[in-house]
Every structure is written in structure tokens, then in C-alpha cells.
Design a protein around this motif. Structure first.
Motif, PDB file in Angstrom:
ATOM      1  N   LEU A  57       0.858  -1.178   0.000  1.00  0.00           N
ATOM      2  CA  LEU A  57       0.000   0.000   0.000  1.00  0.00           C
ATOM      3  C   LEU A  57       0.895   1.229   0.000  1.00  0.00           C
ATOM      4  CD1 LEU A  57      -2.400  -0.957   2.969  1.00  0.00           C
ATOM      5  CD2 LEU A  57      -2.598  -1.655   0.583  1.00  0.00           C
ATOM      6  N   LEU A  59       0.557   5.386   0.602  1.00  0.00           N
ATOM      7  CA  LEU A  59      -0.353   6.394   1.132  1.00  0.00           C
ATOM      8  C   LEU A  59       0.291   7.767   1.082  1.00  0.00           C
ATOM      9  CD1 LEU A  59      -0.601   3.750   3.434  1.00  0.00           C
ATOM     10  CD2 LEU A  59      -2.743   5.016   3.635  1.00  0.00           C
ATOM     11  N   ARG A  62      -3.819  13.873  -0.748  1.00  0.00           N
ATOM     12  CA  ARG A  62      -4.517  14.099  -2.006  1.00  0.00           C
ATOM     13  C   ARG A  62      -4.069  15.414  -2.625  1.00  0.00           C
ATOM     14  NH1 ARG A  62     -10.748  13.538  -0.708  1.00  0.00           N
ATOM     15  NH2 ARG A  62     -10.800  14.251  -2.858  1.00  0.00           N
ATOM     16  N   GLU A  68      -6.191  11.798   2.679  1.00  0.00           N
ATOM     17  CA  GLU A  68      -5.214  10.926   2.033  1.00  0.00           C
ATOM     18  C   GLU A  68      -5.799  10.232   0.817  1.00  0.00           C
ATOM     19  OE1 GLU A  68      -1.973   9.219   5.123  1.00  0.00           O
ATOM     20  OE2 GLU A  68      -3.941   8.260   5.220  1.00  0.00           O
ATOM     21  N   LEU A  70      -4.801   6.495  -1.659  1.00  0.00           N
ATOM     22  CA  LEU A  70      -4.200   5.178  -1.469  1.00  0.00           C
ATOM     23  C   LEU A  70      -3.981   4.497  -2.801  1.00  0.00           C
ATOM     24  CD1 LEU A  70      -3.606   2.600   0.354  1.00  0.00           C
ATOM     25  CD2 LEU A  70      -6.063   2.146   0.209  1.00  0.00           C
ATOM     26  N   TYR A  71      -2.857   3.813  -2.911  1.00  0.00           N
ATOM     27  CA  TYR A  71      -2.597   2.944  -4.059  1.00  0.00           C
ATOM     28  C   TYR A  71      -2.296   1.552  -3.530  1.00  0.00           C
ATOM     29  CZ  TYR A  71      -0.621   1.010  -8.337  1.00  0.00           C
ATOM     30  OH  TYR A  71      -0.370   0.219  -9.439  1.00  0.00           O
ATOM     31  N   TRP A  92       2.731   9.643  -2.947  1.00  0.00           N
ATOM     32  CA  TRP A  92       2.856   8.875  -1.713  1.00  0.00           C
ATOM     33  C   TRP A  92       4.011   9.362  -0.840  1.00  0.00           C
ATOM     34  CZ3 TRP A  92       6.869   5.164  -0.651  1.00  0.00           C
ATOM     35  CH2 TRP A  92       7.751   4.925  -1.703  1.00  0.00           C
ATOM     36  N   ILE A 126     -11.603   6.337   1.476  1.00  0.00           N
ATOM     37  CA  ILE A 126     -10.446   7.076   0.998  1.00  0.00           C
ATOM     38  C   ILE A 126     -10.323   6.851  -0.506  1.00  0.00           C
ATOM     39  CG2 ILE A 126      -8.958   5.136   1.596  1.00  0.00           C
ATOM     40  CD1 ILE A 126      -6.711   7.084   2.147  1.00  0.00           C
ATOM     41  N   ILE A 163      -4.271   2.797   9.499  1.00  0.00           N
ATOM     42  CA  ILE A 163      -4.813   2.729   8.140  1.00  0.00           C
ATOM     43  C   ILE A 163      -6.217   2.136   8.207  1.00  0.00           C
ATOM     44  CG2 ILE A 163      -4.494   1.788   5.817  1.00  0.00           C
ATOM     45  CD1 ILE A 163      -1.480   1.618   6.474  1.00  0.00           C
ATOM     46  N   ALA A 165      -8.666   2.496   5.729  1.00  0.00           N
ATOM     47  CA  ALA A 165      -9.307   2.566   4.424  1.00  0.00           C
ATOM     48  C   ALA A 165     -10.181   1.362   4.109  1.00  0.00           C
ATOM     49  CB  ALA A 165      -8.248   2.711   3.326  1.00  0.00           C
TER      50      ALA A 165
END
Length: 289
Positions: A57, A59, A62, A68, A70-71, A92, A126, A163, A165
Motif C-alpha cells: 500500500l 499512502l 490528495r 489521504e 491510497l494505491y 505517496w 479514501i 490505516i 481505508a
């Protein structure tokens, strides 16, 4: 993810800096989480964990507002993928990945990636930076069962790391003193619950269609959050109001009631039970008991 089974975590601060590289292990589990800030990547990437197969992950803040994004990705091993993201993906600022030496292969982490993306999309807490929804690989029944256990452990660890999300609002959240709470004003009514994860405004609740001027002047963060909830479909226009399309967890009762009312709000006094007792009064009574 909620769990009713107690567990312990061992967090090893590898470089002595609490904000630096951390290795997290869960009791009775073969996996390991590796947590690090982006700034340390060049100095930690030669560790053996980075040469293992895992799911990760990313983070960071934005670019279009507060909060935030997330990928979620996978790598076999993770280092080449993180190397690419370090060079090409700007947003990130921190990363966490999960590995289990000699226990994970490419199909396993593809399954974990697909499951995490699905759960993050369902939770809708998120925004995701992922461009598309990955397909699940074909796994044997035994492998799928093993990965469900691995996923369960990941989802148990992530909230401890801050976290949230993937946390979905429980369909039966804890009620304050046994009652659903109500917030009313400006022509709308919302219902909610105070829970360990935050204050939950329930699906079907209504929020004011617009904001008062003082909110725009003094609480721009609430304005941005309302706009974000509209853009993600958590709130939709419904006549002269906005309607919640899902249960949604806020970080505090006051933030929840401010979003509902479109004005500044003290959630401890604006959320009330059917008898008119405020959340503050209920909590004070519970403390005395």
C-alpha cells in the motif's frame, strides 16, 4: 475489519526512529508487515524483505484537497514495483507491504491485491489512485482458504497502523445507551451511532443541501469533506436535501453533525436519543455508572 479474537503485535523499530522503518509481526502468523516513509526508501531497499513476494500500500496526501489517497499493488518481488513508484508516482509519502517468505507466490499476491481493492472500494473511505480494478487469479480451494486467512490478518493489523481505508461500517454498530441517535436541523434529519471506529451516520439519513456562510469562513475542511462525499457518491442530491447512500464513519460526532447540518456543530449536544438526551448526557451517565 472487526475481530473478536484477541491478538498481539510485535513492532520492531529497526533504526531506532519511531517514524522510520518498522517491522510488524502478529502472534501465530507467518506474515510480516514492513512500514517505512518514502524518504527512507533509498536506504532500506536493500533489506531482504524487499526481495520477497508481497502486496503493498502507498499512502499520501490528495492533490485536490484535504485527506489521504491510497494505491494498492503487488510485486514478485516487491522491490522493482516500489522502485518504479519511487521514481514515477509523486503522491505517496509512506508505504507498507506484507510478505511471508516461501509462502506467497505471484497468484497469491494478485488475489490479495484484488481483494484489498474491492474492500477499499466498498468501504469508500479514501480515494484510490488505482486506475482499474484488478481481476482475481484462479486459485485452488486450499490456496484460496490460505489467502483468506492471510487477508484477515492483514486487515487486523492495518487499523493498528492507523490505516482505516478498508474498515466497513458494521451493520449493527454499538448504540449509545441502546438507542439510535438523531440529529435534526435546517429541515433535515439524520440517524447515527457512536462506535469504536468513529461516529457512524446511517444510510438513508439526510444532510442540508447547502452550507451557511460562517461554515465556509471558519471551517473550510467541512466544506471540502461535503464536496468529497458528493464526488464519491456517499451523498447524492435528493429533492431539497442530500441523502446518504451508505453508512459512513466520521472521525467524531461533531464532524458528522457539521456535515449533516451544513453549519458548525457540537456533536455531543446535537446528537440525541428518542428521549431528547444528548450524546454528552448519555456518556456522562455511562461514566457515572
Amino acid at each position: 475489519m472487526n475481530s473478536t479474537v484477541p491478538f498481539s503485535l510485535r513492532i520492531f523499530v529497526a533504526d531506532g526512529d519511531p517514524d522510520g522503518l518498522r517491522l510488524v509481526e502478529r502472534s501465530n502468523w507467518i506474515g510480516k508487515a514492513v512500514v517505512f516513509p518514502r524518504a527512507l526508501y533509498p536506504t532500506v531497499r536493500n533489506r531482504p524483505e524487499f526481495q520477497q513476494t508481497g502486496v503493498y500500500l502507498l499512502l499520501g496526501p490528495r492533490t485536490d484537497g484535504d485527506g489521504e489517497m491510497l494505491y494498492i499493488g503487488e510485486g514478485d518481488p516487491v522491490r522493482p514495483r516500489l522502485e518504479d513508484h519511487y521514481a514515477r508516482k509523486d503522491f505517496w509519502t509512506s508505504a507498507v507491504f506484507f510478505v511471508a517468505p516461501a509462502h506467497l507466490n505471484k497468484a497469491h499476491v494478485q488475489y490479495l491485491e484484488a481483494q484489498l481493492v474491492q474492500r477499499a472500494m466498498r468501504a469508500n473511505r479514501i480515494p484510490l489512485d488505482n486506475g482499474n480494478k484488478p481481476a482475481e487469479p484462479t486459485l485452488s480451494e486450499a490456496d484460496r482458504a490460505d489467502m483468506e486467512v492471510f487477508l484477515h490478518n492483514i486487515l487486523g493489523i492495518l487499523p493498528v497502523l492507523g490505516i482505516t481505508a478498508f474498515e466497513q461500517t458494521s451493520l449493527t454498530p454499538i448504540k449509545a445507551n441502546g438507542f439510535i441517535l438523531t440529529c435534526q436541523g435546517r429541515g433535515v434529519t439524520a440517524t447515527g451511532n457512536d462506535t469504536p471506529q468513529g461516529f457512524v451516520v446511517r444510510q438513508g439519513s439526510y444532510a442540508a443541501h447547502d452550507e451557511v456562510q460562517s461554515l465556509k469562513e471558519h471551517f473550510p475542511g467541512v466544506i471540502k469533506l461535503r464536496a468529497d462525499l458528493l464526488s464519491r457518491g456517499v451523498l447524492v442530491s435528493d429533492g431539497n436535501a442530500l441523502r446518504f447512500t451508505q453508512d459512513y464513519t466520521f472521525s467524531s460526532p461533531s464532524l458528522a453533525s457539521a456535515v449533516v447540518l451544513g453549519r458548525s456543530s457540537n456533536g455531543r449536544t446535537d446528537w440525541k436519543d428518542p428521549s431528547g438526551r444528548t450524546l454528552k448526557q448519555l456518556q456522562e451517565a455511562q461514566a457515572e455508572t
